[in-house]
Write a protein that holds these residues in place. Structure first.
Motif, PDB file in Angstrom:
ATOM      1  N   CYS A  11      49.297  39.940  36.220  1.00  0.00           N
ATOM      2  CA  CYS A  11      48.477  38.774  35.653  1.00  0.00           C
ATOM      3  C   CYS A  11      47.373  39.517  34.503  1.00  0.00           C
ATOM      4  O   CYS A  11      46.543  40.201  34.945  1.00  0.00           O
ATOM      5  N   VAL A  13      44.384  38.856  32.186  1.00  0.00           N
ATOM      6  CA  VAL A  13      43.316  37.979  31.818  1.00  0.00           C
ATOM      7  C   VAL A  13      42.323  38.514  30.714  1.00  0.00           C
ATOM      8  O   VAL A  13      41.710  39.856  31.457  1.00  0.00           O
ATOM      9  N   SER A  17      43.730  43.324  33.983  1.00  0.00           N
ATOM     10  CA  SER A  17      44.969  42.816  34.370  1.00  0.00           C
ATOM     11  C   SER A  17      44.906  43.165  36.114  1.00  0.00           C
ATOM     12  O   SER A  17      44.221  44.330  36.264  1.00  0.00           O
ATOM     13  N   LYS A 165      34.668  26.433  34.176  1.00  0.00           N
ATOM     14  CA  LYS A 165      34.409  27.770  34.978  1.00  0.00           C
ATOM     15  C   LYS A 165      33.133  28.071  35.334  1.00  0.00           C
ATOM     16  O   LYS A 165      32.116  27.463  34.720  1.00  0.00           O
ATOM     17  N   CYS A 211      48.835  33.347  39.330  1.00  0.00           N
ATOM     18  CA  CYS A 211      47.596  34.214  38.794  1.00  0.00           C
ATOM     19  C   CYS A 211      46.441  33.104  38.882  1.00  0.00           C
ATOM     20  O   CYS A 211      45.281  33.420  38.239  1.00  0.00           O
ATOM     21  N   ILE A 215      39.197  35.724  39.185  1.00  0.00           N
ATOM     22  CA  ILE A 215      39.122  36.280  38.143  1.00  0.00           C
ATOM     23  C   ILE A 215      39.752  35.272  36.785  1.00  0.00           C
ATOM     24  O   ILE A 215      39.199  35.290  35.879  1.00  0.00           O
ATOM     25  N   ASN A 216      40.789  34.546  37.402  1.00  0.00           N
ATOM     26  CA  ASN A 216      41.305  33.668  36.387  1.00  0.00           C
ATOM     27  C   ASN A 216      41.621  32.142  36.883  1.00  0.00           C
ATOM     28  O   ASN A 216      42.561  31.889  37.618  1.00  0.00           O
ATOM     29  N   THR A 220      48.005  29.935  35.321  1.00  0.00           N
ATOM     30  CA  THR A 220      48.727  29.999  33.941  1.00  0.00           C
ATOM     31  C   THR A 220      50.018  28.979  34.031  1.00  0.00           C
ATOM     32  O   THR A 220      50.295  28.495  32.944  1.00  0.00           O
TER      33      THR A 220
END
Length: 258
Positions: A11, A13, A17, A165, A211, A215-216, A220
């Motif tokens: 993944c 971002v 990664s 976020k 993902c 963090i993300n 996706t």
């Protein structure tokens, strides 16, 4: 029976990664059981399950049995922020020591955030209540809003999907920058651990599954979860996916892909 293909995926971002296990699977069906009873809306969080029926009666699942809770609500939510509800007149109520206490404001409220409730009113205005202070108006318009431990998700009147976020107990408005997500949903729910599920106008069920992490938070991809019934409401907690069908039947499902 599920067909599995498991591998390591990367993944990416921004400039970061990380590796994660990626499962590519073609499930024939979710593992669901019909739960006795009839509800029009359900919410699960912090190991609890609450729901309301077509008569606005409130129930909670206790030792596998639906137990009636005093009061009348058209919408109920349970999570780290406690148990919250909305009356037929759109008044906000919070369950405190067994009694419903009226809280200033009129919203569809969600209690899944990090110790803060959030929601939208009848004009699609968006609000959240920080750990200390009063309701904060967040710019934008949404018809449904739901928060998890590190992000909030919503859908507007056109079924467009958005994420906020950077939410925290003291900063419930997050970054104050909306990011549009691909797809179209009529309602969306975020679990305490950040999982995101939604239902479209056709009654199909979707999960944001690839993902998704602190963090993300946006992930996706969406995947459609296979069901033989159309649904109108979804909630997730502790490995259980709670669904309400179009005829108000209750399903308790597990998905081995999680």
């Amino acid at each position: 029976m599920n067909l599995w293909i498991t591998s390591l995926g990367k993944c990416i971002v921004g400039s970061h990664s990380f590796l994660m296990v990626v499962s590519s699977a073609v499930p024939t069906a979710l593992n669901c059981r019909v739960v006795p009873g009839s509800l029009k809306q359900i919410d699960a969080g912090n190991g609890q399950v609450f729901g309301v029926n077509s008569a606005d009666e409130i129930y909670t699942l206790y030792s596998g049995v639906w137990t009636k809770v005093p009061g009348s609500l058209k919408h109920v939510s349970v999570g780290p922020a406690g148990v919250w509800g909305v009356s037929a007149g759109d008044y906000i109520l919070n369950l405190q020591r067994g009694d419903w206490v009226v809280v200033r404001g009129k919203l569809q409220v969600d209690a899944g955030g990090s110790v803060f409730p959030a929601g939208v009113n009848s004009n699609d205005d968006i609000y959240c209540l920080p750990a200390e202070g009063s309701w904060i108006n967040i710019q934008g318009k949404l018809k449904y809003y739901s928060c998890g431990s590190y992000s909030c998700w919503g859908v507007n009147s056109a079924d467009n999907i958005y994420i906020m976020k950077g939410v925290t107990p003291t900063k419930c408005g997050g970054s104050l920058q909306w990011e549009q997500i691909d797809g179209a949903l009529s309602m969306i729910e975020v679990s305490t651990d950040g999982k995101v599920y939604g239902v479209n106008s056709n009654g199909d069920l979707f999960e944001r599954y690839f993902c998704v992490s602190s963090i993300n938070p946006a992930g996706t991809k969406w995947r459609q979860l296979p069901l033989y019934q159309r649904i109108k409401h979804v909630s997730y907690d502790g490995g259980h996916l709670w669904l309400i069908t179009l005829d108000n039947s209750i399903l308790d499902c597990t998905d081995d892909l999680n």
